[in-house]
Design a protein around this motif. Structure first.
Motif, PDB file in Angstrom:
ATOM      1  N   ASN A  74       0.839  -1.190   0.000  1.00  0.00           N
ATOM      2  CA  ASN A  74       0.000   0.000   0.000  1.00  0.00           C
ATOM      3  C   ASN A  74       0.879   1.248   0.000  1.00  0.00           C
ATOM      4  O   ASN A  74       1.678   1.461   0.911  1.00  0.00           O
TER       5      ASN A  74
ATOM      6  N   ASP B 217       0.728   5.269   0.010  1.00  0.00           N
ATOM      7  CA  ASP B 217      -0.240   6.326   0.269  1.00  0.00           C
ATOM      8  C   ASP B 217       0.365   7.392   1.175  1.00  0.00           C
ATOM      9  O   ASP B 217       1.493   7.243   1.663  1.00  0.00           O
TER      10      ASP B 217
ATOM     11  N   ALA C 101      -3.404   2.856   5.879  1.00  0.00           N
ATOM     12  CA  ALA C 101      -4.691   2.328   5.437  1.00  0.00           C
ATOM     13  C   ALA C 101      -5.640   2.155   6.610  1.00  0.00           C
ATOM     14  O   ALA C 101      -5.218   1.851   7.738  1.00  0.00           O
TER      15      ALA C 101
ATOM     16  N   PRO D 233      -2.742  -4.540   4.336  1.00  0.00           N
ATOM     17  CA  PRO D 233      -1.470  -4.549   3.601  1.00  0.00           C
ATOM     18  C   PRO D 233      -0.319  -5.171   4.388  1.00  0.00           C
ATOM     19  O   PRO D 233      -0.157  -4.921   5.586  1.00  0.00           O
TER      20      PRO D 233
ATOM     21  N   GLU E 262       3.432  -1.244   3.970  1.00  0.00           N
ATOM     22  CA  GLU E 262       2.869   0.089   3.739  1.00  0.00           C
ATOM     23  C   GLU E 262       4.001   1.082   3.550  1.00  0.00           C
ATOM     24  O   GLU E 262       4.901   1.188   4.390  1.00  0.00           O
TER      25      GLU E 262
END
Length: 560
Positions: free
Chosen positions: A305, A307, A311, A319, A322
């Motif tokens: 993931n 981002d 998450a 995930p 991350e």
């Protein structure tokens, strides 16, 4: 001796708020005045900020949300007390769930009346807290800069969303006696890449995988993120699918790696791609876009993931790795680690099936009803005429599924879709926002005849602003997306039909150009006329939705 005046002598809290907004770089404010907030509108009269009067508060916050989505900077909407503020709710819920930076400011009764049953008293701070990232009241002039500054920071910080500030009338009108700092002008610390060791772990997992797949979400379509993603895909040759809100992330030269958009119904080739993957690289994905329980049928399969925030964990989205930080910088580092991968072609068969199915769908598309157009006939005309630098704003309805699945766009944030709250009525206000930000460029907004009437009062605003937009209405006299789902579940529809409207005459009554069409050729001619017209144009297209049940049909099983 004459007493020396304070720097803000004669100024009110309203003036201080406006100065904070100016310092933050706010260019436009949309709203509707009223007795509890009119002092703020008066202060704006002496400001370079452009004030736009809307016809409904919900549309005002939709317009602010459109500005936030396109620019990344908070759009601002203002409403008066009571129902003026409560009308902001849907727009704020949409902005917060879909990552659009918005600041709303609402009037309130005086402090002494806040707890009384008096005219327009309402606990709007509590009411809007569940649909915002920040909801607060300015209880004293000394707190004005602090509250506005914190509200803007909340709206614009990852993930972006809505903020609300309530101002009691007596606070708004109070005279400022001190020189308070302007906290609206503060900038954010820029995020760096995810930790290097975690990037190396992700790279190792990607290299180990035999069938890695990239899933792009709403934050992927942020322009700077899109550039980094394109470089990553070019370096790795990995197959890609995306949610509706990631539309436009990939450039045209990467079309061969694209397997379409997924959302709502689990029946697309992108779903097949994810089904076959042994590793998913999710970039900027938010579960609200497409329930992970639908696409992730292998909970034990590793997910990377990438981002700006961790998450929100889900039984189907947990995930293994991350990479949290700047998506741009993280991808730049990851691209260096995995450049030249040789495992990107393992799922090419699904990509080929997707492209073949798209071509066949357009070849077969033809309305069986005289005077009506098949959805793909409408989209084919748009693809041929609409330039890639135009912004397309979609409302909610079955027509938006046809666009999301079949309309190719290759510019980040070119096609704006509500797929978090799936809010009806957003297209026209978003279209006006796009036109405000780029007046020279034509904008296309699209709605159904149901969703259009939820925001149609602001067609007058579009005329007043001379918005350079074409609004296309798909006409069938039903809430069609509800209809097809009811028919699927119950074998019949209920409470979805409504009467006809002459939309061309309706548009002309507002001062816009209105055109009714009944064929592919007349639609082409109407679009060309719209392109040559300054100001808003409404084109009503009767659509044959006979093939709509196919939007929910399962695809044939993949041959192993």
């Amino acid at each position: 001796m004459t007493q020396k005046k304070a720097p803000n002598a004669g100024k009110t809290t309203a003036d201080l708020i406006v100065r904070n907004l100016e310092a933050h770089g706010v260019d436009h404010i949309v709203g509707i005045p009223g007795a509890k907030i009119d002092r703020l509108f008066e202060a704006l009269e002496d400001s370079p900020i452009r004030t736009i009067v809307a016809r409904h508060e919900q549309n005002a916050v939709f317009m602010a949300g459109g500005i936030g989505r396109i620019t990344g900077k908070a759009g601002v909407a203002i409403a008066t007390s009571g129902p003026g503020v409560s009308n902001l709710t849907t727009g704020l819920a949409t902005a917060t769930s879909e990552g659009d930076a918005v600041l709303t400011i609402g009037g309130a009764v005086g402090r002494a009346d806040l707890l009384k049953l008096t005219h327009q008293s309402m606990d709007t701070v509590s009411m809007l807290r569940p649909v915002t990232k920040y909801s607060a009241e300015i209880g004293d002039p000394a707190a004005a800069s602090e509250v506005i500054g914190n509200a803007l920071r909340a709206a614009e910080s990852p993930r972006q969303g809505g903020a609300f500030v309530s101002i009691p009338m007596d606070v708004l009108n109070a005279e400022i006696t001190k020189d308070y700092p302007l906290m609206g002008k503060r900038s954010f610390a820029k995020a760096g890449p995810a930790p290097e060791d975690e990037i190396k772990d992700a790279a190792a997992a990607i290299k180990k995988a035999k069938k890695p797949v990239v899933l792009l979400g709403m934050k992927a379509s942020k322009p700077e993120n899109a550039e980094a993603i394109r470089a990553f895909i070019k370096a790795t040759n990995l197959p890609v699918t995306e949610t509706y809100q990631a539309a436009g992330t990939l450039s045209k030269d990467l079309q061969s790696r694209f397997c379409g958009r997924i959302g709502l119904f689990h029946n697309q080739y992108g779903d097949y791609l994810l089904q076959e993957a042994d590793l998913v690289i999710a970039i900027g994905y938010n579960p609200i876009e497409y329930d992970p329980g639908l696409w992730n049928t292998k909970p034990d399969r590793p997910i990377v993931n990438i981002d700006v925030v961790p998450a929100q964990l889900d039984n189907a989205f947990n995930p293994e790795i991350e990479l949290i930080g700047s998506i741009v910088h993280t991808l730049q580092h990851l691209t260096q680690e995995v450049s030249g991968l040789s495992n990107g072609a393992a799922l090419d068969k699904i990509l080929e099936l997707y492209r073949a199915s798209q071509k066949l769908a357009f070849e077969k598309a033809k309305s069986t009803q005289q005077g009506m157009l098949h959805p793909l006939e409408v989209i084919k005309v748009m693809e041929d005429i609409v330039a890639q630098d135009m912004t397309i704003c979609l409302d909610m309805g079955s027509f938006h599924i046809w666009h999301a699945r079949f309309l190719d766009v290759f510019r980040a944030r070119q096609m704006l879709i509500s797929n978090g709250q799936q809010t009806m009525g957003v297209a026209l206000p978003w279209g006006m926002s796009a036109s405000i930000l780029n007046p020279a460029q034509k904008v296309i907004s699209v709605s159904g005849d149901g969703s259009f009437m939820m925001s149609s009062m602001d067609l007058e605003t579009a005329v007043r602003l001379k918005s350079n937009l074409i609004h296309i209405i798909w006409v069938d006299q039903h809430f069609n997306m509800v209809r097809i789902q009811e028919e699927k579940k119950y074998g019949r529809d209920a409470a979805v039909a409504f009467g006809p409207i002459d939309f061309a005459a309706f548009a002309r009554s507002f001062g816009a150009k209105g055109i009714n069409v009944n064929s592919v050729e007349s639609f082409k001619a109407a679009l060309r006329e719209g392109m040559e017209t300054q100001g808003p144009v409404v084109i009503a297209v009767p659509v044959d939705y006979a093939d709509n049940p196919g939007l929910m049909d399962p695809l044939p099983a993949l041959a192993k």
